[in-house]
Design an enzyme around this catalytic site. Structure first.
Site, short mmCIF file in Angstrom:
data_model
loop_
_atom_site.label_atom_id
_atom_site.label_comp_id
_atom_site.label_asym_id
_atom_site.label_seq_id
_atom_site.Cartn_x
_atom_site.Cartn_y
_atom_site.Cartn_z
N HIS A 225 -3.43 7.57 2.04
CA HIS A 225 -3.79 6.22 1.60
C HIS A 225 -5.17 5.90 2.17
O HIS A 225 -5.45 6.23 3.33
CB HIS A 225 -2.75 5.21 2.09
CG HIS A 225 -3.15 3.80 1.87
ND1 HIS A 225 -3.61 3.35 0.66
CD2 HIS A 225 -3.18 2.72 2.71
CE1 HIS A 225 -3.90 2.05 0.76
NE2 HIS A 225 -3.65 1.66 2.00
N CYS B 188 0.81 -1.23 0.00
CA CYS B 188 0.00 0.00 0.00
C CYS B 188 0.85 1.28 0.00
O CYS B 188 0.35 2.35 -0.33
CB CYS B 188 -0.95 0.00 1.19
SG CYS B 188 -2.11 -1.36 1.13
N ASN C 198 -10.00 0.07 -0.34
CA ASN C 198 -8.53 0.16 -0.29
C ASN C 198 -7.97 -0.44 -1.58
O ASN C 198 -8.05 -1.66 -1.78
CB ASN C 198 -8.03 -0.60 0.94
CG ASN C 198 -6.52 -0.55 1.10
OD1 ASN C 198 -5.81 -0.14 0.20
ND2 ASN C 198 -6.04 -0.98 2.25
O1 UT7 Z 1 -3.70 -0.81 3.51
C1 UT7 Z 1 -2.87 -1.49 4.39
C2 UT7 Z 1 -3.16 -1.08 5.75
N1 UT7 Z 1 -4.36 -1.71 6.23
C3 UT7 Z 1 -5.03 -1.13 7.19
O2 UT7 Z 1 -4.69 -0.04 7.57
C4 UT7 Z 1 -6.18 -1.87 7.84
C5 UT7 Z 1 -6.15 -1.61 9.33
N2 UT7 Z 1 -7.17 -2.28 10.08
C6 UT7 Z 1 -8.48 -1.99 9.99
O3 UT7 Z 1 -8.86 -1.17 9.19
C7 UT7 Z 1 -9.44 -2.63 10.96
O4 UT7 Z 1 -8.72 -3.33 11.95
C8 UT7 Z 1 -10.44 -3.60 10.28
C9 UT7 Z 1 -11.44 -2.81 9.46
C10 UT7 Z 1 -9.69 -4.59 9.41
C11 UT7 Z 1 -11.22 -4.38 11.34
O5 UT7 Z 1 -11.87 -3.49 12.23
P1 UT7 Z 1 -11.80 -3.72 13.81
O6 UT7 Z 1 -12.61 -2.67 14.42
O7 UT7 Z 1 -10.36 -3.80 14.17
O8 UT7 Z 1 -12.55 -5.11 13.97
P2 UT7 Z 1 -12.00 -6.51 14.49
O9 UT7 Z 1 -11.07 -7.12 13.51
O10 UT7 Z 1 -11.53 -6.36 15.89
O11 UT7 Z 1 -13.34 -7.33 14.52
C12 UT7 Z 1 -14.41 -6.99 15.41
C13 UT7 Z 1 -15.53 -7.98 15.20
C14 UT7 Z 1 -15.07 -9.44 15.28
O12 UT7 Z 1 -16.10 -10.18 15.88
P3 UT7 Z 1 -16.02 -10.60 17.43
O13 UT7 Z 1 -14.76 -11.38 17.58
O14 UT7 Z 1 -15.99 -9.28 18.17
O15 UT7 Z 1 -17.26 -11.38 17.63
C15 UT7 Z 1 -14.95 -9.85 13.84
O16 UT7 Z 1 -15.12 -11.22 13.66
O17 UT7 Z 1 -16.08 -7.81 13.89
C16 UT7 Z 1 -16.07 -9.08 13.21
N3 UT7 Z 1 -15.89 -8.83 11.78
C17 UT7 Z 1 -16.92 -8.59 10.95
N4 UT7 Z 1 -18.25 -8.52 11.14
C18 UT7 Z 1 -19.02 -8.25 10.08
C19 UT7 Z 1 -14.74 -8.77 11.09
N5 UT7 Z 1 -14.99 -8.50 9.80
C20 UT7 Z 1 -16.34 -8.39 9.69
C21 UT7 Z 1 -17.19 -8.12 8.61
N6 UT7 Z 1 -18.52 -8.05 8.85
N7 UT7 Z 1 -16.74 -7.90 7.35
#
Ligand code: UT7
Length: 325
Positions: free
Chosen positions: A252, A114, A282
């Site tokens: 980005h 990225c 992204n």
């Molecule tokens: O370009 C390269 C750089 N990349 C980035 O900068 C990405 C950085 N990270 C992020 O943007 C975020 O961490 C994400 C968008 C990937 C995830 O958001 P988060 O707030 O960190 O969520 P999480 O991974 O902690 O997941 C929270 C909950 C989980 O469920 P439980 O364990 O709380 O029951 C996940 O399983 O959300 C669940 N979850 C989803 N639910 C519905 C994860 N993905 C999804 C989804 N739809 N697509």
């Protein structure tokens, strides 16, 4: 007299097919509400079967060349940033070179995921500054849809396909440094100890197959907020500027919450931050040039304005570039 790179053309291309969050929710346990709230993404563009990174890159490059009033034959350098090349080798840049009718100089890919576009921009700028190239195409192009595990809701909803390109022209630096238009500075960093927080679980030397993207989202998020703030600070200090001097932040587009946090840290009002994540998701190395092309085309970014770009990605890699448009 010193040389600098002036931006004389900008172009972008998005594949026709749009996939909305609602469409993803039909085949995955996810929802429009979750995706919008956590990321700001509403839709993404996805390349058609047979539509390759080189195709997206060539379209964006042609548009940038058209704006610059140049033909491919007048370019002597292509630096193409991609983590999704058409083939393991040769470089996708050489395919684009042939399509554009560029017969002089050289074309190669750089890989910083990225952050790829910032790396490519820094590379081309250094070629120009040292006199090794006169007119360069800097391209960010990706087909991340091909390396996504479409069963993993934690990653597949986040990415899209697209390409963007800039044309750089070598200009004599006439003094009065900051008032000159062009790239003012670039700042690159990497930390290979963070290799496995964001990677693809395959490749020619490891599995012999292409593999799928894997990410520890929360850790990448944490690192992004921290590293991007650092490199933006470094850029401002290097140019003896304050955040209030910046006309446009072109970040980005990985997560709207990361972008908002950067805007707040800099004290920039939201109207000075270019956002495309809602429509493009992204697009990795393509996200910054796609955003630049949109804001330049619709007249937001004007000649003479200060544009701050930043990105962070797998590696980990991160970087920033400051340009007077
Ligand atoms: O370009 C390269 C750089 N990349 C980035 O900068 C990405 C950085 N990270 C992020 O943007 C975020 O961490 C994400 C968008 C990937 C995830 O958001 P988060 O707030 O960190 O969520 P999480 O991974 O902690 O997941 C929270 C909950 C989980 O469920 P439980 O364990 O709380 O029951 C996940 O399983 O959300 C669940 N979850 C989803 N639910 C519905 C994860 N993905 C999804 C989804 N739809 N697509």
């Amino acid at each position: 007299m010193a040389l600098r790179s002036q931006i004389i053309g900008c172009g972008a291309y998005l594949p026709e097919r749009v996939v909305t969050n609602a469409e993803l929710a039909e085949r995955l346990e996810t929802s429009d509400e979750w995706i919008v709230q956590r990321t700001g993404i509403r839709q993404r563009h996805v390349a058609a079967p047979g539509e390759l990174t080189s195709d997206l890159a060539s379209h964006a490059a042609r548009r940038a060349l058209e704006e610059a009033g140049l033909k491919g034959a007048e370019i002597d350098l292509i630096v193409l940033a991609t983590a999704t090349p058409d083939n393991t080798f040769p470089a996708t840049a050489t395919k684009v070179q042939a399509r554009l009718g560029m017969t002089q100089g050289c074309a190669f890919d750089v890989q910083a995921v990225c952050t790829g576009f910032i790396y490519a921009l820094a590379t081309a700028d250094n070629f120009i500054r040292c006199g090794q190239a006169r007119r360069a195409l800097v391209i960010g192009a990706e087909t991340f849809s091909r390396i996504l595990d479409w069963g993993d809701r934690g990653t597949c909803v986040l990415f899209g396909d697209g390409a963007g390109a800039l044309v750089l022209d070598a200009r004599r630096d006439e003094g009065g440094a900051a008032r000159e238009r062009g790239l003012l500075s670039t700042h690159l960093h990497s930390d290979g100890a963070q290799y496995d927080v964001l990677y693809v679980d395959g490749g020619p030397s490891s599995t012999g197959s292409c593999g799928f993207l894997r990410m520890q989202g929360k850790e990448v998020f944490r690192q992004a907020v921290h590293r991007l703030a650092e490199v933006v600070d470094e850029t401002l200090v290097a140019n003896r500027l304050a955040a209030k001097d910046i006309d446009w932040l072109v970040p980005h587009q990985a997560n709207l919450r990361i972008i908002d946090s950067m805007g707040r840290k800099l004290g920039l009002p939201p109207e000075k931050v270019v956002i495309t994540i809602d429509r493009h998701a992204n697009t990795s190395a393509a996200s910054v040039p796609l955003a630049l092309a949109e804001a330049a085309r619709d007249g937001r970014i004007k000649p003479g304005q200060l544009v701050l770009m930043e990105a962070m990605g797998g590696g980990l890699t991160w970087g920033a570039a400051l340009a007077r448009w």
